[in-house]
Design a protein around this motif. Sequence first.
Motif, PDB file in Angstrom:
ATOM      1  N   LEU A 166       0.836  -1.204   0.000  1.00  0.00           N
ATOM      2  CA  LEU A 166       0.000   0.000   0.000  1.00  0.00           C
ATOM      3  C   LEU A 166       0.870   1.253   0.000  1.00  0.00           C
ATOM      4  O   LEU A 166       0.571   2.226  -0.697  1.00  0.00           O
ATOM      5  CB  LEU A 166      -0.925  -0.003   1.223  1.00  0.00           C
ATOM      6  N   ALA A 167       1.938   1.244   0.794  1.00  0.00           N
ATOM      7  CA  ALA A 167       2.844   2.397   0.862  1.00  0.00           C
ATOM      8  C   ALA A 167       3.479   2.648  -0.504  1.00  0.00           C
ATOM      9  O   ALA A 167       3.572   3.801  -0.963  1.00  0.00           O
ATOM     10  CB  ALA A 167       3.911   2.159   1.923  1.00  0.00           C
ATOM     11  N   ARG A 168       3.927   1.578  -1.166  1.00  0.00           N
ATOM     12  CA  ARG A 168       4.551   1.733  -2.489  1.00  0.00           C
ATOM     13  C   ARG A 168       3.558   2.359  -3.476  1.00  0.00           C
ATOM     14  O   ARG A 168       3.889   3.305  -4.205  1.00  0.00           O
ATOM     15  CB  ARG A 168       5.018   0.368  -3.005  1.00  0.00           C
ATOM     16  N   ARG A 169       2.333   1.838  -3.497  1.00  0.00           N
ATOM     17  CA  ARG A 169       1.326   2.351  -4.435  1.00  0.00           C
ATOM     18  C   ARG A 169       0.956   3.800  -4.111  1.00  0.00           C
ATOM     19  O   ARG A 169       0.747   4.625  -5.015  1.00  0.00           O
ATOM     20  CB  ARG A 169       0.095   1.459  -4.385  1.00  0.00           C
ATOM     21  N   ALA A 170       0.862   4.136  -2.834  1.00  0.00           N
ATOM     22  CA  ALA A 170       0.518   5.504  -2.438  1.00  0.00           C
ATOM     23  C   ALA A 170       1.614   6.479  -2.847  1.00  0.00           C
ATOM     24  O   ALA A 170       1.343   7.557  -3.392  1.00  0.00           O
ATOM     25  CB  ALA A 170       0.297   5.564  -0.930  1.00  0.00           C
ATOM     26  N   VAL A 171       2.874   6.101  -2.610  1.00  0.00           N
ATOM     27  CA  VAL A 171       4.003   6.981  -2.952  1.00  0.00           C
ATOM     28  C   VAL A 171       4.102   7.151  -4.466  1.00  0.00           C
ATOM     29  O   VAL A 171       4.344   8.255  -4.970  1.00  0.00           O
ATOM     30  CB  VAL A 171       5.320   6.411  -2.369  1.00  0.00           C
ATOM     31  N   GLN A 172       3.872   6.069  -5.206  1.00  0.00           N
ATOM     32  CA  GLN A 172       3.963   6.148  -6.672  1.00  0.00           C
ATOM     33  C   GLN A 172       2.860   7.025  -7.264  1.00  0.00           C
ATOM     34  O   GLN A 172       2.994   7.529  -8.379  1.00  0.00           O
ATOM     35  CB  GLN A 172       3.882   4.741  -7.273  1.00  0.00           C
ATOM     36  N   ALA A 173       1.773   7.220  -6.516  1.00  0.00           N
ATOM     37  CA  ALA A 173       0.681   8.072  -6.997  1.00  0.00           C
ATOM     38  C   ALA A 173       1.001   9.556  -6.817  1.00  0.00           C
ATOM     39  O   ALA A 173       0.271  10.409  -7.340  1.00  0.00           O
ATOM     40  CB  ALA A 173      -0.610   7.729  -6.255  1.00  0.00           C
ATOM     41  N   LEU A 174       2.086   9.876  -6.103  1.00  0.00           N
ATOM     42  CA  LEU A 174       2.481  11.280  -5.878  1.00  0.00           C
ATOM     43  C   LEU A 174       3.373  11.779  -7.007  1.00  0.00           C
ATOM     44  O   LEU A 174       4.015  10.989  -7.703  1.00  0.00           O
ATOM     45  CB  LEU A 174       3.232  11.391  -4.552  1.00  0.00           C
ATOM     46  N   PRO A 175       3.447  13.098  -7.191  1.00  0.00           N
ATOM     47  CA  PRO A 175       4.408  13.653  -8.157  1.00  0.00           C
ATOM     48  C   PRO A 175       5.839  13.326  -7.713  1.00  0.00           C
ATOM     49  O   PRO A 175       6.085  13.077  -6.540  1.00  0.00           O
ATOM     50  CB  PRO A 175       4.146  15.167  -8.085  1.00  0.00           C
ATOM     51  N   PRO A 176       6.785  13.321  -8.642  1.00  0.00           N
ATOM     52  CA  PRO A 176       8.182  13.034  -8.279  1.00  0.00           C
ATOM     53  C   PRO A 176       8.700  14.032  -7.241  1.00  0.00           C
ATOM     54  O   PRO A 176       8.235  15.161  -7.155  1.00  0.00           O
ATOM     55  CB  PRO A 176       8.925  13.184  -9.606  1.00  0.00           C
ATOM     56  N   GLY A 177       9.669  13.585  -6.456  1.00  0.00           N
ATOM     57  CA  GLY A 177      10.276  14.448  -5.442  1.00  0.00           C
ATOM     58  C   GLY A 177      10.168  13.825  -4.066  1.00  0.00           C
ATOM     59  O   GLY A 177       9.806  12.664  -3.904  1.00  0.00           O
ATOM     60  N   GLU A 178      10.478  14.632  -3.105  1.00  0.00           N
ATOM     61  CA  GLU A 178      10.447  14.153  -1.721  1.00  0.00           C
ATOM     62  C   GLU A 178       9.004  14.024  -1.224  1.00  0.00           C
ATOM     63  O   GLU A 178       8.144  14.833  -1.556  1.00  0.00           O
ATOM     64  CB  GLU A 178      11.220  15.136  -0.830  1.00  0.00           C
ATOM     65  N   CYS A 179       8.775  12.997  -0.427  1.00  0.00           N
ATOM     66  CA  CYS A 179       7.439  12.811   0.140  1.00  0.00           C
ATOM     67  C   CYS A 179       7.545  12.192   1.529  1.00  0.00           C
ATOM     68  O   CYS A 179       8.609  11.714   1.932  1.00  0.00           O
ATOM     69  CB  CYS A 179       6.567  11.942  -0.761  1.00  0.00           C
ATOM     70  N   ARG A 180       6.451  12.226   2.248  1.00  0.00           N
ATOM     71  CA  ARG A 180       6.423  11.671   3.596  1.00  0.00           C
ATOM     72  C   ARG A 180       5.332  10.619   3.694  1.00  0.00           C
ATOM     73  O   ARG A 180       4.243  10.789   3.144  1.00  0.00           O
ATOM     74  CB  ARG A 180       6.173  12.779   4.617  1.00  0.00           C
ATOM     75  N   LEU A 181       5.633   9.594   4.423  1.00  0.00           N
ATOM     76  CA  LEU A 181       4.698   8.504   4.667  1.00  0.00           C
ATOM     77  C   LEU A 181       4.154   8.661   6.083  1.00  0.00           C
ATOM     78  O   LEU A 181       4.917   8.812   7.042  1.00  0.00           O
ATOM     79  CB  LEU A 181       5.421   7.158   4.526  1.00  0.00           C
ATOM     80  N   GLN A 182       2.837   8.638   6.204  1.00  0.00           N
ATOM     81  CA  GLN A 182       2.217   8.803   7.520  1.00  0.00           C
ATOM     82  C   GLN A 182       1.431   7.531   7.859  1.00  0.00           C
ATOM     83  O   GLN A 182       0.611   7.059   7.070  1.00  0.00           O
ATOM     84  CB  GLN A 182       1.280  10.017   7.533  1.00  0.00           C
ATOM     85  N   LEU A 183       1.733   6.983   9.038  1.00  0.00           N
ATOM     86  CA  LEU A 183       1.140   5.721   9.466  1.00  0.00           C
ATOM     87  C   LEU A 183       0.523   5.864  10.845  1.00  0.00           C
ATOM     88  O   LEU A 183       0.788   6.831  11.560  1.00  0.00           O
ATOM     89  CB  LEU A 183       2.224   4.633   9.533  1.00  0.00           C
ATOM     90  N   ARG A 184      -0.278   4.885  11.238  1.00  0.00           N
ATOM     91  CA  ARG A 184      -0.751   4.894  12.622  1.00  0.00           C
ATOM     92  C   ARG A 184       0.454   4.602  13.524  1.00  0.00           C
ATOM     93  O   ARG A 184       1.445   3.983  13.092  1.00  0.00           O
ATOM     94  CB  ARG A 184      -1.887   3.896  12.823  1.00  0.00           C
TER      95      ARG A 184
END
Length: 205
Positions: free
Chosen positions: A113-131
């Motif tokens: 799920l994390a991989r698919r969510a990150v790949q849906a973002l524009p290129p560049g730095e991003c943050r992953l937020q979890l419980r």
Amino acid sequence: MPLPDQTALLCRAIMEKGRADSRNILVRAEAEAGRIVSRAREESSRETEEELARRRRHARREAGRIVDSAGLKAKQRIMAARQEILAELFREGRSRLLALRHTRQYEKILRDLARRAVQALPPGECRLQLRREDMELFAEPQLQDLSALTGRRVLLADEPAAISGGCLALGREGRVLVDFSFDTLLERNRSLLQDILSREIPGER
């Protein structure tokens, strides 16, 4: 002054005329009575037909009302049954998703799920937020692997997400959000489930 024979003749003539008049009166009276009776019968028959027609119209209206009411109730029951099944499917789906968090498969599911969510973002730095309970599953090595897989620099958000499972991915400065939380994933499938139920339980929507 008439003679006796003439008087008798006159009396007979008057009596004959009286009898004739009486017969004529009786004939006319009987004819009129016949007309009155016939008219009364026609009116009675017409009134009976009108009453029957009125009753038929009333019966048709009443039958239509009953059919419409029954149809409406049937539609309402179908809709209620769909909603009840849909709610039950959601409860069951959510229960199963929550139960996944305590299985060995959850870590693999969460990484996917994390991989698919990150790949849906524009290129560049991003943050992953979890419980909070899932944050330990994404230590630095796992974040590096995720960055290599997605071609983006993935960081772990400091604040935990108020979600029941799954993840959120935020683009640079948090301006883009991809929501792969369990509740949102369930909600996205609501229309699909409704379409399935519409096919399985026919009836107007």
